[in-house]
Design an enzyme around this catalytic site. Structure first.
Site, mmCIF file in Angstrom:
data_model
loop_
_atom_site.group_PDB
_atom_site.id
_atom_site.type_symbol
_atom_site.label_atom_id
_atom_site.label_comp_id
_atom_site.label_asym_id
_atom_site.label_seq_id
_atom_site.Cartn_x
_atom_site.Cartn_y
_atom_site.Cartn_z
ATOM 1 N N GLN A 1 -4.830 -1.336 9.591
ATOM 2 C CA GLN A 1 -4.658 -2.667 9.008
ATOM 3 C C GLN A 1 -5.261 -3.731 9.937
ATOM 4 O O GLN A 1 -4.910 -3.806 11.104
ATOM 5 C CB GLN A 1 -3.163 -2.941 8.773
ATOM 6 C CG GLN A 1 -2.867 -4.261 8.081
ATOM 7 C CD GLN A 1 -3.406 -4.339 6.653
ATOM 8 O OE1 GLN A 1 -3.310 -3.390 5.895
ATOM 9 N NE2 GLN A 1 -3.994 -5.467 6.305
ATOM 10 N N LYS B 1 0.836 -1.205 0.000
ATOM 11 C CA LYS B 1 0.000 0.000 0.000
ATOM 12 C C LYS B 1 0.869 1.253 0.000
ATOM 13 O O LYS B 1 0.602 2.211 -0.724
ATOM 14 C CB LYS B 1 -0.937 -0.013 1.220
ATOM 15 C CG LYS B 1 -2.074 -1.010 1.075
ATOM 16 C CD LYS B 1 -2.806 -1.280 2.384
ATOM 17 C CE LYS B 1 -3.858 -2.374 2.176
ATOM 18 N NZ LYS B 1 -4.457 -2.840 3.426
ATOM 19 N N ASP C 1 -11.373 2.891 3.784
ATOM 20 C CA ASP C 1 -11.643 1.450 3.737
ATOM 21 C C ASP C 1 -13.148 1.160 3.627
ATOM 22 O O ASP C 1 -13.558 0.047 3.343
ATOM 23 C CB ASP C 1 -11.091 0.768 5.001
ATOM 24 C CG ASP C 1 -9.868 -0.091 4.699
ATOM 25 O OD1 ASP C 1 -9.683 -0.463 3.531
ATOM 26 O OD2 ASP C 1 -9.107 -0.390 5.637
#
Length: 294
Positions: free
Chosen positions: A99, A55, A122
């Site tokens: 994460q 990422k 997200d």
């Protein structure tokens, strides 16, 4: 072997990445706003480390301001929430990603819900989930994996899926449920299956679009696939295989690729299918957030 079209997620993601890089440069030039992505990782999970590295690398390649906060495994809930609060209030950050999975002593829901919806790239905040479920996609951030899957489906079948049956195996909040909302929005007839579904292979065989997101290696067999169906494999499973007498780790999906490819019209490989699209959708969401700010 395969008569199916192999859907090349890597190539699609590379094209999108180029477009995002161009848009980012234009945004910086016009408004001085540089998209900022902050990634928070707690602990040393090796798979998570790999994802976070990818990422960060992609964000930098797109011309983003990219920050990574690595916290120790034993970080307290308060420490993580305090960091999220700082990032919520940092004008240089447009997207915040925590994460997952988090270490078990932390409350995942409390932490993901602490991210302000405008920076929730997200798409896990209840406000974004609610907007997606209600079909208001313009203002919402859609979770990255389903968003990427939709683009792959559209490339094969177009944007209007009227009259097509879509079957999703897996009902997670990260993939299964948002995937269903997106497919419904595109006029597909949607069935969500899971571990309690009766005669799963028969339900799957009815699918013009089959999305597998259960996390069980090669669970979906060739005889589950309707001839000509579009098969999207979201699974990433590590299995051990013997190669020339050596045991090696291999990445496989939730679909038995060789079997399914013999039946399907189009299929995503693992690796090189959904994975690269997930990361590029994260960049797309972050850029959108920066454009809204500008």
């Amino acid at each position: 072997m395969a008569n199916a079209t192999i859907i090349d997620g890597k190539a699609m993601a590379a094209d999108m990445s180029d477009a995002i890089t161009t848009r980012t440069a234009a945004l910086v030039e016009q408004s001085g706003v540089k998209p900022g992505l902050a990634v928070v990782i707690v602990g040393e999970d090796p798979a998570s480390q790999v994802y976070v590295r990818n990422k960060k690398r992609t964000a930098e390649a797109c011309g983003f301001h990219s920050v990574q906060h690595s916290l120790p495994e034993d970080s307290t809930q308060d420490a993580v929430l305090s960091l999220v609060d700082d990032l919520n209030n940092d004008p240089a950050v447009h997207g915040i990603l925590v994460q997952l999975p988090l270490p078990s002593h932390l409350d995942e829901q409390a932490i993901t819900q602490a991210i302000v919806p405008a920076k929730d790239v997200d798409g896990f905040h209840f406000q974004n989930i609610g907007m997606l479920t209600a079909g208001h996609l313009d203002g919402a951030f859609v979770p990255c994996t389903p968003a990427g899957c939709m683009l792959m489906i559209e490339e094969q079948l177009g944007k209007d899926l009227s009259g097509l049956n879509a079957v999703i195996i897996g009902r997670s909040n990260i993939v299964g449920k948002p995937m269903a909302a997106l497919l419904l929005k595109a006029n597909a007839t949607v069935t969500i299956c899971h571990s309690r579904t009766k005669d799963l292979p028969a339900v799957a065989r009815n699918a013009d679009i089959l999305v597998a997101a259960v996390g069980r290696a090669k669970m979906v067999k060739g005889d589950w696939v309707k001839p000509g169906a579009v098969v999207i494999d979201v699974g990433i499973n590590r299995i051990e295989v013997e190669v020339d007498g050596e045991i090696k780790n291999k990445l496989v999906g939730d679909v038995d690729f060789d079997e399914a490819a013999a039946e399907a019209g189009a299929i995503t490989p693992v690796p090189g299918g959904v994975g690269p699209m997930t990361i590029v959708m994260l960049m797309s969401n972050t850029l959108q957030s920066a454009e809204r700010t500008a």
